[in-house]
Design a protein around this motif. Structure first.
Motif, short mmCIF file in Angstrom:
data_model
loop_
_atom_site.label_atom_id
_atom_site.label_comp_id
_atom_site.label_asym_id
_atom_site.label_seq_id
_atom_site.Cartn_x
_atom_site.Cartn_y
_atom_site.Cartn_z
N LEU A 396 0.83 -1.21 0.00
CA LEU A 396 0.00 0.00 0.00
C LEU A 396 0.86 1.26 0.00
O LEU A 396 0.55 2.26 -0.68
CB LEU A 396 -0.93 -0.02 1.22
CG LEU A 396 -2.13 -0.98 1.15
CD1 LEU A 396 -2.84 -1.03 2.50
CD2 LEU A 396 -3.09 -0.53 0.07
N LEU A 399 2.20 1.69 -3.45
CA LEU A 399 1.14 2.20 -4.33
C LEU A 399 0.94 3.69 -4.13
O LEU A 399 0.70 4.44 -5.09
CB LEU A 399 -0.16 1.45 -4.05
CG LEU A 399 -0.34 0.10 -4.73
CD1 LEU A 399 -1.64 -0.56 -4.26
CD2 LEU A 399 -0.35 0.25 -6.25
N GLU A 403 1.31 6.44 -6.96
CA GLU A 403 0.22 7.34 -7.32
C GLU A 403 0.67 8.80 -7.24
O GLU A 403 0.29 9.63 -8.08
CB GLU A 403 -0.96 7.08 -6.39
CG GLU A 403 -2.22 7.84 -6.79
CD GLU A 403 -3.42 7.43 -5.97
OE1 GLU A 403 -4.55 7.50 -6.51
OE2 GLU A 403 -3.24 7.02 -4.82
N ARG A 430 -5.57 -1.23 -5.22
CA ARG A 430 -5.75 -0.90 -3.81
C ARG A 430 -7.02 -1.56 -3.27
O ARG A 430 -7.06 -2.05 -2.14
CB ARG A 430 -5.79 0.62 -3.63
CG ARG A 430 -5.85 1.04 -2.15
CD ARG A 430 -5.92 2.56 -1.99
NE ARG A 430 -4.63 3.15 -2.29
CZ ARG A 430 -4.39 3.94 -3.33
NH1 ARG A 430 -5.37 4.21 -4.20
NH2 ARG A 430 -3.20 4.46 -3.53
#
Length: 437
Positions: A396, A399, A403, A430
């Protein structure tokens, strides 16, 4: 092993090679003009020296350094040009090229003419009591023809040879100028030979004593001489043409005249050749003693090849750029124009590849982020290595960093949909992680 070629690097490589090729053409095909010209000018005080000084002043006004080199005469001028010690030389017609002896023609193969500039008549004076100037009359005579290597001596020998008179059957005196005139008047010489565009002091002294010295009229033989020696042009000294007040001469006199011309090396810069031709026109276009206005410069009985740019100037006028711009700017722009064709040859293929390369470079940045996302997705979907809570938090976090990086990317509007799609796919992964938790 498959070789992968990076299109962006290929494009840059082609561009650099093109620039290097153009730089080479710039130096080799269109060399820059010289900053200095050296002009061989003959003896001080003569017509050649005055002409060379006029040329030098005009060239300096165009931003070129011009140096006048004084010599012993036209033959010396030609020798300096052959030895590459000067850039321009004023030369008497009949000394070079096709008119020169066979051993000299080889030395003249690298020389060109920029055009003729004025007539230099041969003034042949004999003692007043001398009979008609024929072969028999000249045999054994003492003739003042100037020093060894002078233009007057070279022409005198050519005229004697045309009459079938070997040099060893006359006495050639090296007297020149007033010394030659005095020798004729004092009986030390039977004849005196001068080559001059003007009736300078020695000629004037002899013209004023027609009872003691006679100027030979070549009228009966003028056409024959011009046929045998093509560099000679018959010209006329009209009655009273020397002095109207003294009525000298008392009748028209036909003289034989070679034309002085400007010689240069064959590798002369084309723009310099055109510039010198323009200087010649401004210097010699007015009426001269034996030529009408506009007669010179001219392409007249040239014994050397005529330089193409000088010929175009004489026949058609100045190049367009030199008509409006200073010399150095005209040379610079002319070099650019010469390079236009090879530049377009190099640029058009590059322009053809430019749009695909540009699209590829933008898409490559997006696909690199997709590659990062694909690696994360592979780790999430691996059934053999399910994620625990710590691993899930690490994915996470990665990610989130991905992003954030995508959010700061700047791409053209045409590619914004790719960015939105990438962000949507990040959100999808996600959500998968949330369902697994």
């Amino acid at each position: 092993m498959r070789l992968r070629v990076n299109p962006l690097l290929l494009g840059w490589g082609l561009g650099i090679l093109g620039l290097v090729a153009l730089a080479g053409l710039w130096v080799l095909l269109v060399p820059p003009g010289p900053k200095e010209l050296r002009i061989a000018a003959g003896q001080r005080g003569g017509a050649y020296a005055a002409t060379a000084e006029a040329y030098a002043a005009a060239l300096r006004a165009q931003g070129l350094e011009a140096t006048v080199v004084h010599t012993d005469g036209a033959v010396d001028n030609l020798a300096l040009l052959r030895a590459r010690r000067v850039d321009l030389a004023l030369v008497q017609g009949g000394l070079a090229g096709t008119a020169a002896p066979a051993e000299a023609r080889e030395r003249d193969e690298g020389l060109v003419s920029l055009g003729s500039v004025f007539f230099e008549p041969a003034w042949f004076f004999v003692q007043a009591g001398m009979p008609a100037v024929t072969r028999q009359a000249l045999l054994g005579r003492r003739i003042a023809v100037g020093p060894e290597g002078s233009g007057s001596r070279a022409l005198a020998l050519a005229l004697l040879d045309a009459n079938g008179i070997p040099a060893d059957q006359v006495t050639l005196l090296s007297f020149v100028g007033m010394r030659a005139a005095t020798a004729l008047l004092d009986g030390e010489a039977d004849a005196a030979f001068f080559v001059s565009a003007q009736a300078h002091a020695p000629i004037a002294a002899l013209m004023r004593v027609p009872d003691r010295a006679r100027l030979v009229d070549f009228a009966p033989w003028a056409d024959a001489y011009a046929r045998l020696l093509p560099y000679l042009t018959p010209v006329t000294l009209p009655r009273s043409g020397f002095s109207l007040a003294e009525d000298l001469p008392e009748a028209d006199v036909r003289l034989l005249a070679p034309a002085a011309y400007v010689a240069a090396r064959a590798d002369i810069n084309p723009q310099v050749a055109a510039l010198v031709a323009g200087v010649m026109r401004r210097t010699h276009a007015d009426r001269q003693g034996f030529a009408a206005e506009g007669r010179f410069p001219a392409i007249l009985n040239q014994e050397l090849p005529v330089q193409p740019d000088a010929r175009r100037f004489i026949e058609r006028g100045p190049p367009l750029l030199q008509s409006w711009l200073p010399f150095h700017w005209a040379v610079f722009i002319d070099r650019l124009l010469v390079l236009a064709v090879p530049a377009l040859t190099v640029a058009l293929p590059l322009l053809r590849f430019a749009p695909p390369l540009w699209r590829w470079s933008v898409e490559r940045r997006i696909w690199r982020r997709y590659a990062d996302l694909a690696r994360l997705e592979g780790r999430v979907a691996d059934p053999d290595a399910p994620l625990d809570d710590a691993a899930r938090q690490e994915v996470l976090a990665r990610l989130a960093r991905l992003e954030a990086r995508v959010a700061t990317m700047t791409v053209p509007h045409a590619f914004l949909h790719r960015i939105f799609t990438l962000r949507r796919d990040i959100a999808f992964l996600r959500r998968q992680l949330a369902r697994q938790a």
